[in-house]
Design a protein around this motif. Structure first.
Motif, short mmCIF file in Angstrom:
data_model
loop_
_atom_site.label_atom_id
_atom_site.label_comp_id
_atom_site.label_asym_id
_atom_site.label_seq_id
_atom_site.Cartn_x
_atom_site.Cartn_y
_atom_site.Cartn_z
N ARG A 89 0.79 -1.23 0.00
CA ARG A 89 0.00 0.00 0.00
C ARG A 89 0.83 1.28 0.00
O ARG A 89 1.99 1.28 0.39
N PRO A 90 0.25 2.36 -0.43
CA PRO A 90 0.99 3.63 -0.42
C PRO A 90 1.21 4.14 1.01
O PRO A 90 0.30 4.12 1.83
N PHE A 91 2.45 4.55 1.26
CA PHE A 91 2.81 5.12 2.55
C PHE A 91 3.21 6.57 2.33
O PHE A 91 3.75 6.94 1.28
N GLU A 92 3.00 7.38 3.33
CA GLU A 92 3.40 8.78 3.27
C GLU A 92 4.78 8.91 3.91
O GLU A 92 5.03 8.39 4.99
N ILE A 93 5.69 9.58 3.24
CA ILE A 93 7.05 9.74 3.75
C ILE A 93 7.03 10.69 4.94
O ILE A 93 6.52 11.80 4.86
N LEU A 94 7.58 10.21 6.07
CA LEU A 94 7.65 11.04 7.28
C LEU A 94 8.79 12.04 7.21
O LEU A 94 8.61 13.23 7.45
N ASP A 95 10.00 11.53 6.90
CA ASP A 95 11.14 12.43 6.75
C ASP A 95 12.25 11.74 5.98
O ASP A 95 12.25 10.53 5.80
N ARG A 96 13.20 12.57 5.55
CA ARG A 96 14.36 12.08 4.82
C ARG A 96 15.48 11.88 5.82
O ARG A 96 15.89 12.83 6.51
N VAL A 97 16.00 10.66 5.91
CA VAL A 97 17.01 10.35 6.92
C VAL A 97 18.41 10.65 6.42
O VAL A 97 19.23 11.21 7.12
N GLY A 98 18.70 10.27 5.19
CA GLY A 98 20.02 10.53 4.60
C GLY A 98 19.83 11.01 3.18
O GLY A 98 18.76 11.49 2.80
N ASP A 99 20.88 10.87 2.38
CA ASP A 99 20.78 11.28 0.99
C ASP A 99 19.83 10.38 0.20
O ASP A 99 19.14 10.84 -0.70
N VAL A 100 19.82 9.09 0.55
CA VAL A 100 19.02 8.13 -0.22
C VAL A 100 18.14 7.25 0.66
O VAL A 100 17.72 6.17 0.24
N SER A 101 17.83 7.68 1.87
CA SER A 101 16.99 6.87 2.76
C SER A 101 15.85 7.70 3.34
O SER A 101 16.02 8.89 3.61
N TYR A 102 14.71 7.03 3.53
CA TYR A 102 13.50 7.70 3.98
C TYR A 102 12.83 6.87 5.08
O TYR A 102 12.92 5.65 5.09
N ARG A 103 12.13 7.57 5.98
CA ARG A 103 11.39 6.93 7.06
C ARG A 103 9.91 6.88 6.67
O ARG A 103 9.34 7.88 6.25
N LEU A 104 9.31 5.68 6.84
CA LEU A 104 7.90 5.48 6.52
C LEU A 104 7.12 5.10 7.77
O LEU A 104 7.65 4.40 8.64
N PRO A 105 5.86 5.49 7.88
CA PRO A 105 5.03 5.07 9.02
C PRO A 105 4.44 3.69 8.75
O PRO A 105 3.49 3.54 7.99
N LEU A 106 5.02 2.68 9.36
CA LEU A 106 4.55 1.31 9.13
C LEU A 106 3.45 0.97 10.11
O LEU A 106 3.47 1.39 11.27
N PRO A 107 2.48 0.16 9.69
CA PRO A 107 1.41 -0.26 10.60
C PRO A 107 1.95 -1.26 11.63
O PRO A 107 3.03 -1.82 11.45
N PRO A 108 1.20 -1.51 12.70
CA PRO A 108 1.67 -2.43 13.74
C PRO A 108 1.94 -3.85 13.23
O PRO A 108 2.77 -4.55 13.78
N SER A 109 1.24 -4.26 12.19
CA SER A 109 1.47 -5.62 11.66
C SER A 109 2.85 -5.76 11.03
O SER A 109 3.35 -6.86 10.87
N LEU A 110 3.50 -4.66 10.67
CA LEU A 110 4.85 -4.68 10.11
C LEU A 110 5.88 -4.14 11.10
O LEU A 110 6.90 -3.60 10.71
N SER A 111 5.61 -4.27 12.39
CA SER A 111 6.50 -3.72 13.40
C SER A 111 7.86 -4.41 13.44
O SER A 111 8.83 -3.84 13.93
N ALA A 112 7.98 -5.63 12.89
CA ALA A 112 9.26 -6.33 12.88
C ALA A 112 10.20 -5.77 11.82
O ALA A 112 11.39 -6.02 11.85
N VAL A 113 9.70 -4.97 10.90
CA VAL A 113 10.50 -4.40 9.83
C VAL A 113 10.99 -3.02 10.24
O VAL A 113 10.24 -2.24 10.83
N HIS A 114 12.24 -2.72 9.94
CA HIS A 114 12.80 -1.41 10.27
C HIS A 114 12.13 -0.35 9.40
O HIS A 114 11.95 -0.55 8.20
N PRO A 115 11.77 0.81 9.94
CA PRO A 115 10.98 1.79 9.18
C PRO A 115 11.76 2.68 8.22
O PRO A 115 11.19 3.54 7.57
N ILE A 116 13.07 2.50 8.10
CA ILE A 116 13.88 3.33 7.20
C ILE A 116 14.25 2.50 5.98
O ILE A 116 14.77 1.39 6.10
N PHE A 117 14.00 3.07 4.78
CA PHE A 117 14.19 2.32 3.54
C PHE A 117 15.04 3.11 2.55
O PHE A 117 14.98 4.34 2.49
#
Length: 159
Positions: A89-117
């Motif tokens: 599903r589409p996620f809204e970008i929360l913030d830019r962490v580095g030059d090429v990485s972004y933080r996404l708001p993941l739902p609780p069902s995906l809590s085992a996955v790190h939120p920075i991509f």
């Protein structure tokens, strides 16, 4: 004795040095050819790598799709991997962490996955729901992969 040494060196200096000079020139010519071919191969490899690089940047609050991948080893019933849904599903970008990485708001069902991509895991969302996977029905691993399970056998053929 001194004259004998001079004559021996004089005999080698004429023809022997010319042969040695020719060998050195041949070696230098071959080194130049090797350097040219290496430069050609490097530029070819760079063009292959540059072709795959996407210069993508997202803005905060922009909507993106998150890439997931089925396990490659699971190929049952002839189902092609390239036709499988690859994004959730589409996620809204929360913030830019580095030059090429972004933080996404993941739902609780995906809590085992790190939120920075990394930017390679994201794709622009254009509002086309047919290529988005409903992740609530699929159990995703920590590396965002899932195992495919066949729903029904649609055709059977005996050979």
């Amino acid at each position: 004795m001194v004259g004998g040494v001079g004559r021996r060196l004089g005999g080698l200096s004429g023809r022997g040095l010319v042969v040695g000079y020719d060998l050195v020139q041949d070696a230098l010519d071959k080194v130049k050819i090797i350097q040219y071919r290496l430069c050609t191969a490097q530029s070819r490899q760079k063009s292959y790598a540059d072709y795959k690089i996407r210069d993508v940047a997202f803005m905060v609050r922009e909507r993106v799709l998150l890439r997931v991948s089925p396990l490659k080893a699971v190929m049952r019933f002839g189902k092609k991997v390239k036709l499988n849904p690859r994004f959730i599903r589409p996620f809204e970008i929360l913030d830019r962490v580095g030059d090429v990485s972004y933080r996404l708001p993941l739902p609780p069902s995906l809590s085992a996955v790190h939120p920075i991509f990394h930017v390679s895991m994201l794709q622009n969302y254009h509002g086309e729901p047919f290529h988005v996977l409903d992740f609530s029905t699929v159990q995703l691993d920590k590396d965002l992969s899932y195992e495919e399970e066949p729903i029904a056998i649609l055709d059977r053929q005996v050979r």
